[in-house]
Scaffold this active site. Sequence first.
Site, mmCIF file in Angstrom:
data_model
loop_
_atom_site.group_PDB
_atom_site.id
_atom_site.type_symbol
_atom_site.label_atom_id
_atom_site.label_comp_id
_atom_site.label_asym_id
_atom_site.label_seq_id
_atom_site.Cartn_x
_atom_site.Cartn_y
_atom_site.Cartn_z
ATOM 1 C CB SER B 50 -0.955 -0.001 1.185
ATOM 2 O OG SER B 50 -0.248 0.050 2.400
ATOM 3 C CB CYS B 79 -4.508 -7.375 0.588
ATOM 4 S SG CYS B 79 -3.200 -7.631 1.789
ATOM 5 N NE ARG B 106 0.670 -0.800 5.722
ATOM 6 C CZ ARG B 106 1.933 -0.413 5.504
ATOM 7 N NH1 ARG B 106 2.365 0.727 5.946
ATOM 8 N NH2 ARG B 106 2.764 -1.202 4.845
ATOM 9 C CB ILE B 140 -0.335 -12.574 1.562
ATOM 10 C CG1 ILE B 140 -0.617 -13.974 0.990
ATOM 11 C CG2 ILE B 140 1.134 -12.216 1.388
ATOM 12 C CD1 ILE B 140 -0.424 -14.111 -0.482
ATOM 13 N NE ARG B 141 4.379 -7.946 4.217
ATOM 14 C CZ ARG B 141 5.141 -7.249 5.055
ATOM 15 N NH1 ARG B 141 5.937 -7.874 5.903
ATOM 16 N NH2 ARG B 141 5.126 -5.947 5.044
ATOM 17 C CG HIS B 176 -4.529 -11.696 -1.580
ATOM 18 N ND1 HIS B 176 -4.335 -10.487 -2.194
ATOM 19 C CD2 HIS B 176 -3.776 -11.659 -0.451
ATOM 20 C CE1 HIS B 176 -3.501 -9.752 -1.487
ATOM 21 N NE2 HIS B 176 -3.147 -10.440 -0.419
ATOM 22 C CD GLU B 178 -6.108 -11.037 -5.275
ATOM 23 O OE1 GLU B 178 -7.242 -11.093 -4.748
ATOM 24 O OE2 GLU B 178 -5.131 -10.499 -4.732
#
Lengths: 295, 193
Positions: B50, B79, B106, B140-141, B176, B178
Amino acid sequence: MILNSEQFRLNVGLTEMLKGGVIMDVINAEQAVIAERAGAAAVMALERVPSDIRKEGGVARMSPVSVIREIMGAVTIPVMAKARIGHFTEARILEALGVDYIDESEVLTPADEEHHINKKDFKTPFVCGARNLGEALRRIAEGACMIRTKGEAGSGNIVEAVRHIRTIIKEMRQLTVLGKEELVHEAKLLGAPLDLVEWVAEHGKLPVPNFSAGGIATPADAALVLQLGAEAVFVGSGIFKSADPEARAKAIVMATTYYKDPQKLLEASEDLGMAMAGLDISKLPESELMQTRGW
Amino acid sequence: MKKRVGVLALQGDFEAHEKALVRAGADVRQVRTAADMAAVDGLVIPGGESTTMLKLLNFMDLKEPLREFAKEKPVFGTCAGAILLATNVENPVQESFGAVDMTVERNAYGRQIDSRVVQLTPEADFQERTGAGKLEAVFIRAPIIRRTGPGVKVLAEYDGSPVLVEQGRHLIATFHPELTPDSRVHQLFLSKI
């Protein structure tokens, strides 16, 4: 097959998030902050940048833990760190430290001249260098979740990065036109597992993202390797060995996003000051090449 | 006619989103400029970093166009995209676009070693609109949504926090979709265009 493991998928997922980004070498927290401010997608923590390793000689090892920890504390983007080829204990220490990615790197002095780390045993993802398709697939078979073409680290010369990305892309394209029975022979020539060779033949690409490294010094260099098929770039000495690191870092980030747009590349190339000096690789003795490390 | 959807292609896993949107039946374009943005009817902000996307939006004068876009057309953030679309961001505090009334923290699960794949049971409403069954979610993170405003509807939770939410025409996933073959979340977004 490695590609079906959940941990592998998760780690390839992180690699997907780094695409279209610039991963910058940094040697301390101050540089890491500059890199993050310039738009780096991740930083690589190391003790000395490759051009200094080349100049000063001696054994290059994993960075001191305190330096890596300081860098992890200074930025919110992913932090990577390098372990020596085959040095699985250094890698275990980096995993325990909690780095987001481990680079089993030819830039450091190899610890094992025959074997790489069995990366499947780790939760932390690994990136490895490769000069050709066989090398890339051997690393993936061992568990690497990202390949970066090696180029010649610390040279400031893009010629080897171009050679390696072109080689891998061409070798993959050739596989796509071969028959099933020919792939067995091809796997033998490549020195790579047949299931991965078959996967590449079917998809025409590597099963993990393919980034480029080793010699990127200008926004134009970054755009060049992306146009040749790389999906993101690593910049080592190119940033912090230049006259104005922050401006150059920002410009390379911009060039990586707008790699197909000459007007934006022109804007990114203005007023950057001197690039790092650079080396003519054809004049380097074989013993000084880093790219030949890795098996 | 196919719906024309853009994927913000500054950095991150925009190609994975393109593929997922094509599977869901959309006409997909990469968006890198204000002109690209003006040519689409919905926009996906993908996963990635980001902070990197924010810098690029800044360098390229895309912040105002994005703010204006979200006032009129649907935006789907995953995300990093979820972070950019929130009203408030913590750990650290950073600029965001406020399209969805929520506060996100975050890297709230930790570092990459804490990333995970889980099976979610989405709310009945989500299943009625898109199809029944669990939803595989790749974190993911990932950020965590710490607060949602009254206009925000939660479509799925994990570990007590919302992970898939909508507010009017906007959609947010902290994971995610995707990266999995299930295209229900992308179909839900297309239904908003």
